[in-house]
Design a protein around this motif. Sequence first.
Motif, mmCIF file in Angstrom:
data_model
loop_
_atom_site.group_PDB
_atom_site.id
_atom_site.type_symbol
_atom_site.label_atom_id
_atom_site.label_comp_id
_atom_site.label_asym_id
_atom_site.label_seq_id
_atom_site.Cartn_x
_atom_site.Cartn_y
_atom_site.Cartn_z
ATOM 1 N N SER A 172 1.498 16.435 -11.549
ATOM 2 C CA SER A 172 1.688 15.144 -11.220
ATOM 3 C C SER A 172 0.576 15.236 -9.973
ATOM 4 C CB SER A 172 2.991 15.045 -10.393
ATOM 5 O OG SER A 172 3.136 15.682 -9.417
ATOM 6 N N LEU A 173 -0.060 13.745 -9.724
ATOM 7 C CA LEU A 173 -1.184 13.725 -8.728
ATOM 8 C C LEU A 173 -1.045 12.326 -8.527
ATOM 9 C CD1 LEU A 173 -4.213 14.761 -7.965
ATOM 10 C CD2 LEU A 173 -5.176 13.397 -9.866
ATOM 11 N N THR A 174 -0.861 12.393 -7.017
ATOM 12 C CA THR A 174 -0.827 11.035 -6.304
ATOM 13 C C THR A 174 -2.382 10.926 -5.668
ATOM 14 O OG1 THR A 174 1.534 11.517 -5.786
ATOM 15 C CG2 THR A 174 0.164 9.939 -4.466
ATOM 16 N N VAL A 175 -3.055 9.771 -5.971
ATOM 17 C CA VAL A 175 -4.205 9.274 -5.259
ATOM 18 C C VAL A 175 -4.126 8.194 -4.557
ATOM 19 C CG1 VAL A 175 -6.630 8.601 -5.626
ATOM 20 C CG2 VAL A 175 -5.728 10.307 -7.264
ATOM 21 N N CYS A 176 -4.439 7.994 -3.163
ATOM 22 C CA CYS A 176 -4.585 6.900 -2.288
ATOM 23 C C CYS A 176 -5.767 6.527 -2.073
ATOM 24 C CB CYS A 176 -3.909 7.644 -0.703
ATOM 25 S SG CYS A 176 -2.185 8.612 -1.218
ATOM 26 N N ARG A 177 -5.855 5.098 -1.890
ATOM 27 C CA ARG A 177 -7.158 4.229 -1.794
ATOM 28 C C ARG A 177 -6.679 3.383 -0.730
ATOM 29 N NH1 ARG A 177 -6.861 4.252 -7.347
ATOM 30 N NH2 ARG A 177 -8.218 5.701 -8.390
ATOM 31 N N ILE A 178 -7.845 3.011 0.037
ATOM 32 C CA ILE A 178 -7.748 1.745 0.995
ATOM 33 C C ILE A 178 -7.915 0.579 0.014
ATOM 34 C CG2 ILE A 178 -10.220 1.928 1.584
ATOM 35 C CD1 ILE A 178 -9.160 1.293 4.439
ATOM 36 N N THR A 179 -7.071 -0.594 0.442
ATOM 37 C CA THR A 179 -7.426 -1.921 -0.364
ATOM 38 C C THR A 179 -8.391 -2.612 0.463
ATOM 39 O OG1 THR A 179 -5.917 -2.657 0.970
ATOM 40 C CG2 THR A 179 -4.779 -1.764 -1.034
ATOM 41 N N ALA A 180 -8.950 -3.602 -0.195
ATOM 42 C CA ALA A 180 -9.761 -4.547 0.336
ATOM 43 C C ALA A 180 -9.511 -5.075 1.551
ATOM 44 C CB ALA A 180 -10.136 -5.654 -0.691
ATOM 45 N N ASN A 181 -7.850 -5.556 1.692
ATOM 46 C CA ASN A 181 -7.276 -6.029 2.855
ATOM 47 C C ASN A 181 -7.398 -4.863 3.889
ATOM 48 O OD1 ASN A 181 -5.668 -7.868 4.381
ATOM 49 N ND2 ASN A 181 -4.086 -6.218 4.030
ATOM 50 N N GLY A 182 -7.468 -3.788 3.512
ATOM 51 C CA GLY A 182 -7.157 -2.532 4.502
ATOM 52 C C GLY A 182 -8.522 -2.218 5.137
ATOM 53 N N ARG A 183 -9.650 -2.237 4.194
ATOM 54 C CA ARG A 183 -10.812 -2.102 4.788
ATOM 55 C C ARG A 183 -11.028 -3.384 5.562
ATOM 56 N NH1 ARG A 183 -14.863 0.592 3.146
ATOM 57 N NH2 ARG A 183 -13.789 1.138 1.204
ATOM 58 N N LYS A 184 -10.869 -4.530 5.499
ATOM 59 C CA LYS A 184 -11.127 -5.669 6.213
ATOM 60 C C LYS A 184 -10.362 -5.572 7.720
ATOM 61 C CE LYS A 184 -10.332 -10.796 6.558
ATOM 62 N NZ LYS A 184 -9.411 -10.831 7.543
ATOM 63 N N ARG A 185 -9.242 -5.115 7.518
ATOM 64 C CA ARG A 185 -8.350 -5.162 8.915
ATOM 65 C C ARG A 185 -8.763 -3.810 9.629
ATOM 66 N NH1 ARG A 185 -2.131 -5.799 7.238
ATOM 67 N NH2 ARG A 185 -1.952 -4.971 9.412
ATOM 68 N N TYR A 186 -9.124 -2.830 9.037
ATOM 69 C CA TYR A 186 -9.654 -1.710 9.931
ATOM 70 C C TYR A 186 -10.983 -1.882 10.427
ATOM 71 C CZ TYR A 186 -11.341 3.237 10.628
ATOM 72 O OH TYR A 186 -11.727 4.407 10.775
ATOM 73 N N LEU A 187 -11.771 -2.536 9.839
ATOM 74 C CA LEU A 187 -13.048 -3.136 10.405
ATOM 75 C C LEU A 187 -12.982 -4.162 11.649
ATOM 76 C CD1 LEU A 187 -15.494 -3.072 7.283
ATOM 77 C CD2 LEU A 187 -15.326 -1.496 9.194
ATOM 78 N N GLU A 188 -11.959 -5.012 11.404
ATOM 79 C CA GLU A 188 -11.561 -5.772 12.623
ATOM 80 C C GLU A 188 -11.125 -5.153 13.593
ATOM 81 O OE1 GLU A 188 -10.739 -9.782 9.954
ATOM 82 O OE2 GLU A 188 -8.947 -8.687 10.534
#
Length: 127
Positions: A78-94
């Motif tokens: 089993s493999l779990t991959v985590c990614r930042i979403t477009a919304n996550g990227r936007k909020r992180y940069l803000e």
Amino acid sequence: MSAKPNEGRFAYEGLDRTIHERARLSVLTSLITNPKGLTFNDLKELCALTDGNLSRHLRVLESSNLVEIVKGVDKNRSLTVCRITANGRKRYLEYLETLEQVVRDAAQVAEKEQQKEMGNGLAPSRA
């Protein structure tokens, strides 16, 4: 009654409480620097978190649509991959923009205090 010009000047509403927590900030920073995503174990190692702690923070970030979690299988494991979403990227940069403003404001106040001390013939204080 009118508001004072500086009222709330240092409120920093952009410091998103979901992101501001140390472990979640670490997770998002790791993911934004790895746009293809990271495995759960890689993320756990980068952020120095336990399995349970990382899982709990990922659930918070996922429920806020900041990260996506994809579960799959790789070579019968089993493999779990985590990614930042477009919304996550936007909020992180803000969020980073707000942190940068905090730093600028603190530096500006410190500079004014130092100039005031020098104008009064006092040596600058060192913390």
